[in-house]
Write an enzyme that holds these catalytic residues in place. Structure first.
Site, PDB file in Angstrom:
ATOM      1  N   SER A 192     -10.042 -34.178 -22.823  1.00 59.33           N
ATOM      2  CA  SER A 192      -8.795 -34.428 -21.975  1.00 59.33           C
ATOM      3  C   SER A 192      -8.481 -35.933 -21.871  1.00 59.33           C
ATOM      4  O   SER A 192      -8.664 -36.690 -22.802  1.00 59.33           O
ATOM      5  CB  SER A 192      -8.646 -33.650 -21.105  1.00 59.33           C
ATOM      6  OG  SER A 192      -7.337 -33.384 -20.558  1.00 59.33           O
ATOM      7  N   ASP A 235      -6.676 -28.431 -24.754  1.00 59.54           N
ATOM      8  CA  ASP A 235      -7.370 -29.070 -23.818  1.00 59.54           C
ATOM      9  C   ASP A 235      -8.335 -27.686 -23.267  1.00 59.54           C
ATOM     10  O   ASP A 235      -7.919 -26.680 -23.039  1.00 59.54           O
ATOM     11  CB  ASP A 235      -6.830 -29.412 -22.656  1.00 59.54           C
ATOM     12  CG  ASP A 235      -7.775 -30.030 -21.685  1.00 59.54           C
ATOM     13  OD1 ASP A 235      -8.846 -30.202 -21.612  1.00 59.54           O
ATOM     14  OD2 ASP A 235      -7.063 -30.571 -20.570  1.00 59.54           O
TER      15      ASP A 235
END
Length: 312
Positions: free
Chosen positions: A57, A208
């Protein structure tokens, strides 16, 4: 500059000759991930040699910037330039839903009725997007930020080894990207499920993985020849007062799951750096310099304790 000069007055004869080497795992956390920029500065100044960066991320974006440019102060300056730019500030307000406050004290005013109507329409639009679309928010601001900060190069071609971690929604498996478009890989790793659209990659659909693996320590440890350093910028556990809507329930469960999983993944790290940024919302970039400094000071303190203890 050696870590001895930074942290300890002890004579160099007490230092082991070979410098420590580390694979650094940078976790997710949105705006809290700016602390990675400070942590990477302190790791570099400590004399620890970074063998590879593994990012998830926001950690993938910062990791990519650091893998491309060894001058951490230049990396920090480039990030701050974007964050302070009028274009980013405007998009940030739109993302956070910043608007004129409700005119409750003048409930009969034209603006009050307009504001209420706008809220109803916005809520209807978001529900429709949640049911029919792949995300609640367009990834255009995220994509533009990535394009501003990173060149369009192959991951395998960056000067320092880099691994970007995401999850494939189709197979349900973790994916470690070490080749292919750097920009696209970071976009995939930062695509928060349900918030931003997932990213097609070959026969996969990536997003993610932070909910279940917010710090990629397991992957980092698999590469490490010496140390695994994890930088944890997760949110602090906190009790909430309400959890009314279906979306509230889902988001709250994501938060709980992420925190519970984080406890386990950090156990494999030799060093865990925890900047005090847990009270900052993932979308709040208003204190960028402060967050960077919190990362630097936490990393310096943690590394000092670890390295000094080994030679004391």
């Amino acid at each position: 500059m050696s870590w001895l000069n930074l942290f300890s007055p002890r004579p160099s004869s007490e230092i082991v000759e070979s410098p420590r080497r580390a694979v650094v795992a940078l976790g997710g956390g949105g705006a809290r991930g700016l602390a990675h920029l400070g942590a990477m500065q302190a790791i570099g100044e400590s004399g620890v040699q970074i063998e590879r960066i593994v990012g998830v991320s926001m950690g993938s974006l910062v990791g990519a910037m650091c893998a491309l440019d060894p001058d951490i102060q230049q990396v920090q300056a480039r990030a701050l330039q974007l964050l302070h730019s009028p274009i980013f500030q405007s998009k940030q307000k739109h993302l956070c839903g910043v608007a004129p406050p409700d005119d409750d004290e003048h409930s009969g005013s034209t603006f009050s009725w307009y504001s209420r109507l706008k809220k109803v329409l916005d809520a209807h639009r978001r529900i429709t997007k949640a049911v029919r679309g792949s995300s609640l928010i367009s990834d255009a601001p995220l994509r533009e930020s990535i394009e501003h900060l990173l060149p369009d190069v192959d991951i395998a071609d960056v000067p320092n080894p880099l691994s970007i971690v995401a999850v494939d929604l189709l197979s349900g498996g973790r994916v470690v990207l070490e080749s292919g478009s750097l920009r696209k890989a970071v976009l995939a790793s930062t695509a928060i499920p349900g918030i931003f659209p997932p990213v097609p990659w070959d026969d996969m659909l990536l997003c993610d993985i932070g909910v279940i693996e917010s710090i990629p320590t397991v992957i980092a440890q698999s590469y490490a020849s010496d140390l695994t350093i994890a930088v944890d910028v997760g949110q602090d556990p906190m009790r909430i007062q309400r959890c009314d809507t279906a979306l509230d329930v889902m988001m709250r469960l994501d938060d709980i799951c992420e925190r519970m999983m984080r406890r386990h993944v950090i156990e494999v790290a030799d060093i865990v750096i925890r900047p005090e940024v847990g009270n900052i919302a993932w979308f709040d970039f208003s204190s960028s310099e402060t967050v960077i400094e919190l990362g630097r000071s936490a990393a310096k303190r943690t590394l000092n304790d670890y390295l000094y203890r080994r030679v004391a």
